[in-house]
Each structure stands twice: as structure tokens, then as C-alpha cells.
Design a protein around this motif. Sequence first.
Motif, PDB file in Angstrom:
ATOM      1  N   VAL A 326       0.925  -1.018  -0.186  1.00  0.00           N
ATOM      2  CA  VAL A 326      -0.426  -0.081  -0.096  1.00  0.00           C
ATOM      3  C   VAL A 326       1.369   1.211   0.032  1.00  0.00           C
ATOM      4  N   CYS A 327       0.953   2.607  -0.450  1.00  0.00           N
ATOM      5  CA  CYS A 327       1.405   3.495  -1.015  1.00  0.00           C
ATOM      6  C   CYS A 327      -0.079   5.036  -1.173  1.00  0.00           C
ATOM      7  N   GLN A 328       0.786   5.954  -1.218  1.00  0.00           N
ATOM      8  CA  GLN A 328      -0.082   7.176  -1.457  1.00  0.00           C
ATOM      9  C   GLN A 328      -0.051   7.296  -2.923  1.00  0.00           C
ATOM     10  N   ARG A 329      -1.319   7.107  -3.095  1.00  0.00           N
ATOM     11  CA  ARG A 329      -1.648   7.153  -4.445  1.00  0.00           C
ATOM     12  C   ARG A 329      -2.021   8.815  -5.178  1.00  0.00           C
ATOM     13  N   SER A 330      -1.383   8.834  -6.301  1.00  0.00           N
ATOM     14  CA  SER A 330      -1.770  10.386  -6.608  1.00  0.00           C
ATOM     15  C   SER A 330      -2.708  10.814  -6.855  1.00  0.00           C
ATOM     16  N   GLN A 331      -3.043  11.901  -6.797  1.00  0.00           N
ATOM     17  CA  GLN A 331      -4.532  13.097  -7.190  1.00  0.00           C
ATOM     18  C   GLN A 331      -5.039  12.749  -8.381  1.00  0.00           C
ATOM     19  N   GLY A 332      -6.277  12.567  -8.337  1.00  0.00           N
ATOM     20  CA  GLY A 332      -7.530  12.133  -9.872  1.00  0.00           C
ATOM     21  C   GLY A 332      -7.360  10.563  -9.739  1.00  0.00           C
ATOM     22  N   SER A 333      -6.649   9.862  -8.846  1.00  0.00           N
ATOM     23  CA  SER A 333      -6.439   8.350  -9.195  1.00  0.00           C
ATOM     24  C   SER A 333      -8.088   7.864  -8.827  1.00  0.00           C
ATOM     25  N   LEU A 334      -9.205   8.624  -8.656  1.00  0.00           N
ATOM     26  CA  LEU A 334     -10.063   7.683  -7.631  1.00  0.00           C
ATOM     27  C   LEU A 334     -10.340   6.215  -7.793  1.00  0.00           C
ATOM     28  N   GLY A 335     -10.151   6.119  -9.535  1.00  0.00           N
ATOM     29  CA  GLY A 335     -10.861   4.402  -9.477  1.00  0.00           C
ATOM     30  C   GLY A 335      -9.259   3.792 -10.070  1.00  0.00           C
ATOM     31  N   ALA A 336      -8.446   4.102  -9.355  1.00  0.00           N
ATOM     32  CA  ALA A 336      -7.157   2.891  -9.343  1.00  0.00           C
ATOM     33  C   ALA A 336      -7.153   2.121  -9.160  1.00  0.00           C
ATOM     34  N   HIS A 337      -8.334   1.247  -8.274  1.00  0.00           N
ATOM     35  CA  HIS A 337      -8.790  -0.210  -8.141  1.00  0.00           C
ATOM     36  C   HIS A 337      -9.349  -1.066  -9.480  1.00  0.00           C
ATOM     37  N   PRO A 375     -14.586   2.959 -12.741  1.00  0.00           N
ATOM     38  CA  PRO A 375     -15.351   3.376 -10.783  1.00  0.00           C
ATOM     39  C   PRO A 375     -14.176   3.346  -9.980  1.00  0.00           C
ATOM     40  N   SER A 376     -14.913   4.329  -9.005  1.00  0.00           N
ATOM     41  CA  SER A 376     -13.960   4.111  -7.312  1.00  0.00           C
ATOM     42  C   SER A 376     -14.815   2.636  -7.035  1.00  0.00           C
ATOM     43  N   ALA A 377     -14.065   2.483  -5.704  1.00  0.00           N
ATOM     44  CA  ALA A 377     -14.418   1.390  -5.114  1.00  0.00           C
ATOM     45  C   ALA A 377     -15.506   1.447  -4.583  1.00  0.00           C
ATOM     46  N   ALA A 378     -16.204   2.066  -4.193  1.00  0.00           N
ATOM     47  CA  ALA A 378     -17.471   2.739  -3.261  1.00  0.00           C
ATOM     48  C   ALA A 378     -18.294   2.422  -4.444  1.00  0.00           C
ATOM     49  N   GLN A 379     -18.209   3.295  -5.564  1.00  0.00           N
ATOM     50  CA  GLN A 379     -19.571   2.848  -7.056  1.00  0.00           C
ATOM     51  C   GLN A 379     -19.424   1.002  -7.215  1.00  0.00           C
ATOM     52  N   THR A 380     -18.017   0.496  -7.624  1.00  0.00           N
ATOM     53  CA  THR A 380     -18.886  -0.646  -7.481  1.00  0.00           C
ATOM     54  C   THR A 380     -18.914  -1.385  -6.382  1.00  0.00           C
ATOM     55  N   ARG A 381     -18.923  -0.791  -5.292  1.00  0.00           N
ATOM     56  CA  ARG A 381     -19.296  -1.556  -4.430  1.00  0.00           C
ATOM     57  C   ARG A 381     -21.422  -1.099  -4.344  1.00  0.00           C
ATOM     58  N   GLY A 382     -21.798  -0.151  -4.527  1.00  0.00           N
ATOM     59  CA  GLY A 382     -22.858   0.152  -5.037  1.00  0.00           C
ATOM     60  C   GLY A 382     -23.623  -0.937  -6.319  1.00  0.00           C
ATOM     61  N   ALA A 383     -23.092  -1.490  -7.485  1.00  0.00           N
ATOM     62  CA  ALA A 383     -22.524  -2.080  -8.229  1.00  0.00           C
ATOM     63  C   ALA A 383     -23.297  -3.546  -7.595  1.00  0.00           C
TER      64      ALA A 383
END
Length: 455
Positions: A326-337, A375-383
Amino acid sequence: MSGPEPGAESLASDLPWSAQPIYSNLGEVRAHLLPSKACRPRTPRSLSSDPQPPPPPLPKKTLARTQSLPTRRAPGPSSARAGQPPRLPLHRSPSEDVSRATGLTLDGPSAALGLSTHPLNSPEAVQDALAARQLDALRDIHARLQARLMGGRPGPCLPGHSFRLLDSLPCVESGEALYYRVVRVDGVAWHVLAAKVPKPGATVPHPWGVELQASLPPHFNLQGLCGLVPEGALPLAPWRGPAVLASEVPERTVAQWLAEVGAQRPAESAWEVALLFLQLSAALERLEAQGATLLELRPENLLLVAPRGCGAPGPPRLLLADFGCVCQRSQGSLGAHALQMGRLLRTLLGPATPSATPVAVGLERLVAQLPRRRPSAAQTRGALQTLLWGPGLELRGRGAPLGPWLRVRRALLVVHLAERAAGGEVPGLEDWLCCEYLAEATEASLGRALELLWD
């Protein structure tokens, strides 16, 4: 009433009103029934010579007794029938009668339901009050289940604690560590913990990720740490060097689970795959909220644990444990996963042809959408929540309002849980996840989840 005193009968024959009924021993009530001394006739002649109308007979004076009772207004002449309560005034409006009757009703059991503060004069108001009460009930059930599923967590290690190794062989081997069962004793209290030992030759963990794991508040799908094994506390330990103590003892990894289900994929295991992936999305959602990214997402580094307080067999609890990547992510990469989650979901489903079950079809659709929509992890969870518990594709694109569906679904879940509780059944992990979904869902979030899956 008591009878007349001795001698009262002979005395009464000489009185002018001896033909009238005799009242004796009336106490204070007699003062209300008889006229005052100033108006009381003194002789028989005064009855005929008095120009004023004679007073009414004594029995009819019983109406004067109502003056001592709490009444709003005296009854009218038409409602003075003896033995009947006064009728309500006819000039009151029907809405006033409904409001008054509703107010009286809500002083009873309805107040315990939380409805006494709602104006229940229309069907819309009743529906809104019931919907609000059902939402409150779901949130309360969710909080109670969460306290049970996450209860009994051990606190941090203290100098007075003693330790004992339960097994000389690891209970689980993940991609990055070996896990041994250890008992920590504090007086009469004891906890079974897991000693997390790095595997020989493993990559040195990223220090920022390890610090993040130690500082995060408890989360259901993130591995929690409670300290280090003190040096010399386990002289017969089969490892050398420091070991971290984890709060939960893993039973297997997702890679081992995949090997066990084997030929059952994807038809029989699609539902369980969706539940595991839902929990992974919740863990990654917490990382993304902390500005962190997991660089490598592998089935062998995802742990499965039996949930606390669940007697009957059910879906396992998933733990994200590999914070060394785990490392710090860059800005604007909300759907990095998103790309890693798409590859992992394809691994969980297997290369076989998907079954015709709605959940399996939806998971295949999500595999295609993750790399395309990012999508972000939160959006994936909603789906994933909509795939498991609705609404389905039939409500997408028809312009049907999702609010009524959500209210009905909440009501049905409350009834379902009540029926099972009445039969003595204990809710489990899946019930908690469903309560969490329906307690936090909105009409807008449902629309976004359907759009991610089917657009």
C-alpha cells in the motif's frame, strides 16, 4: 345509603313534605340536592302564596351533582336523558373530529412506535411516517449486528500480558506471511490472536503502508493489529525475529477457497463471489478515502475468517491484510483499483461460460465495465449491492421511480428479519450487509448503480 335513624319515621309524618321521598345521611351531597336556606320554604302556606314558580321536585335536582365533575360544557336540553353521556356538538368539522381522535389514539402504543409526532390525517402522511420508522429500524438493526460481528476485539498488548503458542505449524500461509495461533493471557481474560510472521525472502513491506494499517480505526474488512510479540515471550517459537499480532485468526485465503469450490464455479458460487467481492470493495473504499492505493491485489493475500457471533454456516468475512504493498496514490486516481478489481473478479468467476442466474450475468457485466468505466471502489460496491438485493435490470430505462421500490424493500426486510427472529434464528453476515445497503441507499445512488452496470 343507610336507613333512617330510630324515630325518624314518626317525625316525618308530621312534616309538610312527608309525601316526598325521604333522604337521610346524605352528607355533603345533600347540600347540592336541597335548595339553600335562603330559598327553602318554611311553611306549607308559602308553597301556594309565593308568587314565584315552585322549585322542581327533589329527584330532578340530581343534575346539580354534575357541577362537581370536570366537564367542558353543560349538556343541552335535548341531551339530558338520564344515564347517557352528552352528545358531541354538531357544529364541529369532520377534520377536527379526526384530529382529536388521532391525538387520543397516539397516546397509547403508537407513541412507542415513534408516530406520535407525525400528523396522520392523510394517507401520504401515514406512508411517510411508516417509511421513516422502517428506516430507523434498519439502522438500529444494522448497529446491533455490527456490534455483535465486531465485538470482543482484543485491546493493545500491555507489559503484564503473557503468551503461549498453540500450534508449532502455521494455520494459514498467505502470499506474504505465515500465521500462527497464539493465546494472550491477562489475568483471567484471554484472547486467541494470530502471530503474523513475514515469509523468508518476502519483499520488504512499504513503511507507509504498515504505519497506515496500525493507525486505521477498526474496520470489518481490514486486518487489525494489536501489537508485537514481546522478545523472549515465546522461546519455542518456530520463527526468528519480530512478529506482529493480528486481532483475527485467519482460516484460509481466497486462493484456497478458489481451489476448494473448483468445479462449482460459476453457477453455484456466483452469490458467494459477489459477497466476497462486495467486502473487498468496502476495504478498498476505506483505503481510497485515506488516499492510499494497493499496488498488487492477489487472491493469496486476501484472508477469510469466520464472522463472530454467527452460529449457522454462512459466508465468510474477508480481510485485506497485505498493507506492505500500500502506498499513497496520486491525485485524480479515484478509480485506481478498477483494473485490478476487474482482473481479480475474472479470476474468481473462472473462464467457464457464465450461468443464467441474474447474479452471475451481472458479475460478467461488471467485469466488462470495470476497465471501461474505471469506477471508484465505492461505486463498485453500490453496483454489487444492486446485483445481490435489487433493483434489477427490469427497472432500468423505464422511467420507473426507484423511491417506492426502496421503501417497499425496506419494509419487506424488516418483516423478514422479524419472522426469523420469532423463530429463534440468529441473523448473520449477509443480513448485516443487506441492512447496511438499504439503510444508506437513496434513489440517486440506486440510479447510479444501475447506470454503471447496464449502460
